[in-house]
Design a protein around this motif. Structure first.
Motif, PDB file in Angstrom:
ATOM      1  N   GLY A  50       0.796  -1.296  -0.085  1.00 29.34           N
ATOM      2  CA  GLY A  50      -0.027   0.024  -0.037  1.00 29.34           C
ATOM      3  C   GLY A  50       0.880   1.271   0.088  1.00 29.34           C
ATOM      4  O   GLY A  50       0.312   2.168  -0.557  1.00 29.34           O
ATOM      5  N   ALA A  51       2.040   1.320   0.668  1.00 28.33           N
ATOM      6  CA  ALA A  51       2.745   2.423   0.746  1.00 28.33           C
ATOM      7  C   ALA A  51       3.387   2.530  -0.546  1.00 28.33           C
ATOM      8  O   ALA A  51       3.704   3.839  -1.138  1.00 28.33           O
ATOM      9  CB  ALA A  51       4.092   2.129   1.827  1.00 28.33           C
ATOM     10  N   ALA A  52       3.806   1.412  -1.281  1.00 23.42           N
ATOM     11  CA  ALA A  52       4.464   1.629  -2.735  1.00 23.42           C
ATOM     12  C   ALA A  52       3.306   2.314  -3.731  1.00 23.42           C
ATOM     13  O   ALA A  52       3.760   3.235  -4.389  1.00 23.42           O
ATOM     14  CB  ALA A  52       4.560   0.388  -3.295  1.00 23.42           C
ATOM     15  N   VAL A  53       2.105   2.017  -3.351  1.00 26.41           N
ATOM     16  CA  VAL A  53       1.066   2.460  -4.312  1.00 26.41           C
ATOM     17  C   VAL A  53       0.770   3.983  -4.144  1.00 26.41           C
ATOM     18  O   VAL A  53       0.852   4.833  -4.960  1.00 26.41           O
ATOM     19  CB  VAL A  53      -0.126   1.808  -4.033  1.00 26.41           C
ATOM     20  CG1 VAL A  53      -1.576   2.616  -4.751  1.00 26.41           C
ATOM     21  CG2 VAL A  53      -0.130   0.452  -4.596  1.00 26.41           C
ATOM     22  N   VAL A  54       0.937   4.374  -2.796  1.00 27.01           N
ATOM     23  CA  VAL A  54       0.572   5.962  -2.588  1.00 27.01           C
ATOM     24  C   VAL A  54       2.046   6.645  -2.848  1.00 27.01           C
ATOM     25  O   VAL A  54       1.783   7.632  -3.728  1.00 27.01           O
ATOM     26  CB  VAL A  54       0.624   6.099  -0.927  1.00 27.01           C
ATOM     27  CG1 VAL A  54       0.872   7.560  -0.511  1.00 27.01           C
ATOM     28  CG2 VAL A  54      -0.685   5.602  -0.448  1.00 27.01           C
ATOM     29  N   ASN A  55       3.233   6.046  -2.949  1.00 26.33           N
ATOM     30  CA  ASN A  55       4.379   6.636  -3.541  1.00 26.33           C
ATOM     31  C   ASN A  55       4.078   6.674  -4.812  1.00 26.33           C
ATOM     32  O   ASN A  55       4.560   7.899  -5.478  1.00 26.33           O
ATOM     33  CB  ASN A  55       5.513   5.691  -3.220  1.00 26.33           C
ATOM     34  CG  ASN A  55       6.831   6.342  -3.069  1.00 26.33           C
ATOM     35  OD1 ASN A  55       7.031   7.770  -2.643  1.00 26.33           O
ATOM     36  ND2 ASN A  55       7.868   6.124  -3.584  1.00 26.33           N
ATOM     37  N   ALA A  56       3.622   5.710  -5.664  1.00 27.16           N
ATOM     38  CA  ALA A  56       3.355   6.008  -7.123  1.00 27.16           C
ATOM     39  C   ALA A  56       2.491   7.160  -7.310  1.00 27.16           C
ATOM     40  O   ALA A  56       2.579   7.775  -8.450  1.00 27.16           O
ATOM     41  CB  ALA A  56       2.950   4.511  -7.583  1.00 27.16           C
TER      42      ALA A  56
END
Length: 429
Positions: free
Chosen positions: A192-198
């Motif tokens: 989920g953190a990677a999605v927000v970063n994207a």
């Protein structure tokens, strides 16, 4: 409005010219360009994503123990340090804006792939370390380009206010990023953190495609190989009469001031048997002092000659560090934290525009790369040295040593005539 502004307005009114028009023109000149404000919004959104992602990366790595966690963080730092000078040369050669667009696009794609991989496989150590390497490589190119953008978006006289506004935004994000990251990671995990970063990279990418630098300089001529061009940034930086002492001051602040906050305050609190809350209040007081000074600079511009203010600020910060070390109580330490914050904020608000405005147009990104390298190496070295000294002598003694070094370097900076007399950012005062 300053006293001199009021006097000028009265003189204009006496001459029969409407004063409001002059005020409007002055405000128009002082107002930061919309392109800079838009770029800054994009950068701050990206910083939110970074704060969340770095927390998630460290949290996921901590599951496997200290060695894997340290290796993951080193995987970010090492390629960043090794490639910073090359990154600065590439940015000066092909344009900082193109480097930023390429970096955001690369991290957008990488973050989406990482999110899908982590959702399917979890977060094994090899994936975390590979992620650290990828982030460090992109940072090596992105940081020098990003550091040079304010010079390309605003006039030199506006740099102190522009950079202080960026600093205030970064401080606010640093204060709120941790709790936000903890909640998000608890709900959505590493994927989920990677999605927000994207998402944040996508937003910044859109911003960069829209803006156009108003003070862009032509790319540096390709007179030598990339490595020679990278090293020329070091040569220019340390042969320049203002940049050289400015970089030494920056290295001293990174080596003897930043570890006080991140390393020595917690160790001092444990040594003196203060609570974790008391240590947090010391850091909070530092943040309050720092933000207060930068807000004043955002509103009024530089507080004086930038080199003079930066060197004096290191002396003030050194006094605060000494007060922290000899403080008999947590209450005194909190007051010392406020003094440190005022010194730290004054230093940052004046040294950054001084270095950026003094950089030759052909070396904007390369000088930023040298600046980042000086900070990274000093912090990397002194965190380990000071930590070892605390084990031998205690936190109080180490804080006194840091204080002496900060005051000494600040006084040496005041002895540098080119640094002390530089008037960058004071053209219209």
């Amino acid at each position: 409005m300053s006293v001199s502004d009021e006097a000028a307005e009265g003189a204009v009114e006496a001459g029969g010219i409407p004063a409001p028009k002059m005020c409007d023109e002055r405000q128009g000149q002082d107002r930061l360009p919309r392109t800079y404000v838009l770029w800054l919004v994009g950068i701050l959104v990206s910083l939110v994503g970074n704060a969340i992602f770095y927390f998630a990366l460290g949290w996921a790595a901590s599951e496997y123990g200290g060695s894997i966690a340290a290796l993951t963080l080193s995987a970010i730092t090492l390629p960043r340090v090794l490639l910073l000078l090359v990154g600065g040369a590439v940015s000066d050669r092909i344009s900082a804006r193109r480097v930023l667009i390429t970096g955001d696009a690369a991290m957008l794609i990488f973050s989406l792939i990482l999110a899908a991989t982590a959702y399917s496989l979890g977060a094994p150590p090899l994936l975390l370390i590979a992620t650290g390497v990828a982030v460090g490589v992109v940072d090596a190119f992105y940081l020098p380009a990003s550091g040079s953008m304010p010079r390309r978006l605003v006039a030199k006289a506006q740099l102190p206010r522009a950079l202080s506004l960026r600093q205030v935004g970064g401080q606010v994000i640093n204060m709120g990023g941790g709790p936000l990251a903890g909640v998000l990671v608890g709900l959505a995990g590493f994927a989920g953190a990677a999605v927000v970063n994207a998402v944040t990279f996508a937003f910044t990418l859109v911003v960069l495609t829209v803006i156009r630098p108003q003070h862009e300089v032509p790319p540096a001529p390709r007179t030598a190989g990339l490595l020679k061009e990278a090293m020329s940034g070091v040569k220019v930086a340390f042969s320049h009469p203002v940049l050289r002492p400015g970089l030494w001051l920056t290295g001293a602040a990174a080596g003897f001031l930043l570890p006080v906050l991140s390393l020595l305050v917690p160790l001092l609190a444990r040594e003196e048997e203060w609570s974790a809350g008391a240590a947090g209040l010391v850091l909070g007081a530092q943040g309050v002092g720092m933000v207060a000074v930068t807000l004043v600079v955002v509103k009024r511009g530089p507080l004086g000659r930038p080199g003079l203010m930066a060197a004096s600020a290191l002396v003030l910060a050194g006094v605060g560090v000494l007060a922290l070390g000899i403080s008999p109580s947590a209450t005194g330490a909190i007051a010392a934290g406020l003094i440190i914050g005022v010194g730290n904020g004054t230093f940052a608000a004046h040294i950054a525009p001084l270095v950026l405005a003094s950089s030759p147009d052909t070396h904007l990104s390369r000088i930023q790369a040298v600046l980042a390298l000086v900070q990274s190496l000093a912090l990397l070295l002194m965190n380990n040295v000071l930590g070892a000294l605390v084990d031998l002598e205690g936190a109080t003694v180490v804080l006194v040593v840091c204080s002496v070094m900060l005051v000494g370097v600040g006084l040496a900076g005041l002895a540098s005539s080119p640094l002390r007399n530089d008037r960058t950012g004071l053209e219209r005062r």
